[in-house]
Scaffold this active site. Structure first.
Site, PDB file in Angstrom:
ATOM      1  N   ASP A  36       0.694  -0.881  -0.130  1.00 13.17           N
ATOM      2  CA  ASP A  36       0.040  -0.052   0.075  1.00 13.17           C
ATOM      3  C   ASP A  36       0.943   0.419  -0.047  1.00 13.17           C
ATOM      4  O   ASP A  36       2.439   0.936   0.533  1.00 13.17           O
ATOM      5  CB  ASP A  36      -1.327  -0.039   1.037  1.00 13.17           C
ATOM      6  N   ASN A  89      -5.248  -5.483  -6.399  1.00 17.45           N
ATOM      7  CA  ASN A  89      -6.544  -4.796  -5.668  1.00 17.45           C
ATOM      8  C   ASN A  89      -6.741  -3.484  -6.081  1.00 17.45           C
ATOM      9  O   ASN A  89      -7.989  -2.881  -5.587  1.00 17.45           O
ATOM     10  CB  ASN A  89      -6.982  -5.369  -4.437  1.00 17.45           C
ATOM     11  N   TYR A 155     -12.679   5.523 -13.773  1.00 20.04           N
ATOM     12  CA  TYR A 155     -12.643   4.745 -13.342  1.00 20.04           C
ATOM     13  C   TYR A 155     -13.126   3.853 -13.957  1.00 20.04           C
ATOM     14  O   TYR A 155     -12.984   2.545 -14.280  1.00 20.04           O
ATOM     15  CB  TYR A 155     -13.893   4.553 -11.736  1.00 20.04           C
ATOM     16  N   LYS A 159     -11.604  -0.432 -15.497  1.00 17.98           N
ATOM     17  CA  LYS A 159     -12.518  -1.303 -15.308  1.00 17.98           C
ATOM     18  C   LYS A 159     -12.304  -2.445 -15.968  1.00 17.98           C
ATOM     19  O   LYS A 159     -12.381  -3.398 -16.659  1.00 17.98           O
ATOM     20  CB  LYS A 159     -13.314  -0.634 -13.847  1.00 17.98           C
ATOM     21  N   THR A 190     -16.152   0.979   1.019  1.00 14.79           N
ATOM     22  CA  THR A 190     -15.281   1.056   1.165  1.00 14.79           C
ATOM     23  C   THR A 190     -15.185   2.416   1.582  1.00 14.79           C
ATOM     24  O   THR A 190     -15.987   3.518   1.158  1.00 14.79           O
ATOM     25  CB  THR A 190     -14.138   0.544   0.459  1.00 14.79           C
TER      26      THR A 190
END
Length: 255
Positions: A36, A89, A155, A159, A190
């Site tokens: 991260d 991820n 986004y 994706k 999230t």
């Protein structure tokens, strides 16, 4: 213990889906490297995993830099001896109407959500081939790689690319016994979804799913852990839609 003695790398592993996946994989016997950009919460996550009896390590990584992703993969091998699972991820989101969207907004998201996945696939696959590992690469795609919604231009583009990278990667890497699959969540509880809450759209997002509620990260983590296991051997090149029906309907069929 379906992942016993497996070594997994999870990008964006400090919180959200990544953290939940790290917890689930450790529960199933895997050794986990949490990657991260946020060193503080990343190390906190690793400390939690170790306190629970698991084996884990943290590596600060910016997935938009290929060299750092290569170093992450090498860290996993040096720490735990091999690399069996790569969960790409890491992701961010920017919610703006298209005409208010800027090239800077677009590239900020695509660099993490698309290029970061490609870098993770490439670095992991090269190392798995070098080690002779029958590995699994899991990409966090999204329902938004298949259906359009308002406000998330970069986004959606990223994706959609992840969906095709998953198909293409599976085809290219099959001769090396490396499996590539994706998971396609919808609205998960999230930090990314918090942008919808600030825009007053959270209830709208909940209504897009059949349970009329957000998906919890641990529910996606359960799917990811299954995809990482040998039981999912026949899943290759596909994106498993863990979307609570989001992509299956768009009429208001429930009261």
């Amino acid at each position: 213990m379906k992942l016993v003695n497996k070594v997994a790398v999870i990008t964006g592993g400090a919180d959200g889906i990544g953290k939940a996946a790290a917890i689930k994989m450790v529960e199933q016997g895997a050794k986990v490297v949490v990657a991260d950009v946020n060193e503080t919460i990343g190390q906190e996550t690793v400390n939690e995993l170790i306190a629970s009896g698991g084996e884990a390590s943290f590596k600060k990584t910016d997935v938009t830099e290929y060299k750092q992703v290569e170093e992450l993969v090498e860290h996993a091998v040096q720490t735990f001896g091999t690399l069996d699972i790569m969960f790409n991820n890491a992701g961010i989101g920017i919610n703006k109407p298209f005409l208010h969207h800027t090239p800077e907004d677009y590239h900020a998201v695509v660099n993490v959500n698309q290029h970061g996945v490609y870098y993770g696939m490439l670095a992991a696959a090269k190392k798995m081939k070098e080690l002779g590992v029958e590995g699994v690469i899991i990409n966090n795609a999204s329902v938004f790689g298949f259906v359009a919604t308002l406000g998330i231009t970069g986004y959606q583009a990223a994706k959609g690319a992840v969906v095709m990278l998953t198909k293409h990667g599976a085809l290219e890497l099959a001769p090396h016994n490396i499996r590539v699959v994706g998971v396609g969540p919808a609205a998960v509880n999230t930090n990314i979804v918090k942008g919808y809450e600030k825009a007053g759209l959270l209830d709208y997002m909940k209504r897009q799913q059949l349970t009329r509620d957000l998906i919890e990260p641990y529910e996606i983590a359960t799917v990811v852990a299954f995809l990482a296991s040998d039981e999912a051997r026949v899943l290759n090149g596909s994106v498993v839609m863990a979307d609570d029906g989001f992509a299956s309907f768009k009429s208001d069929i429930r009261p």
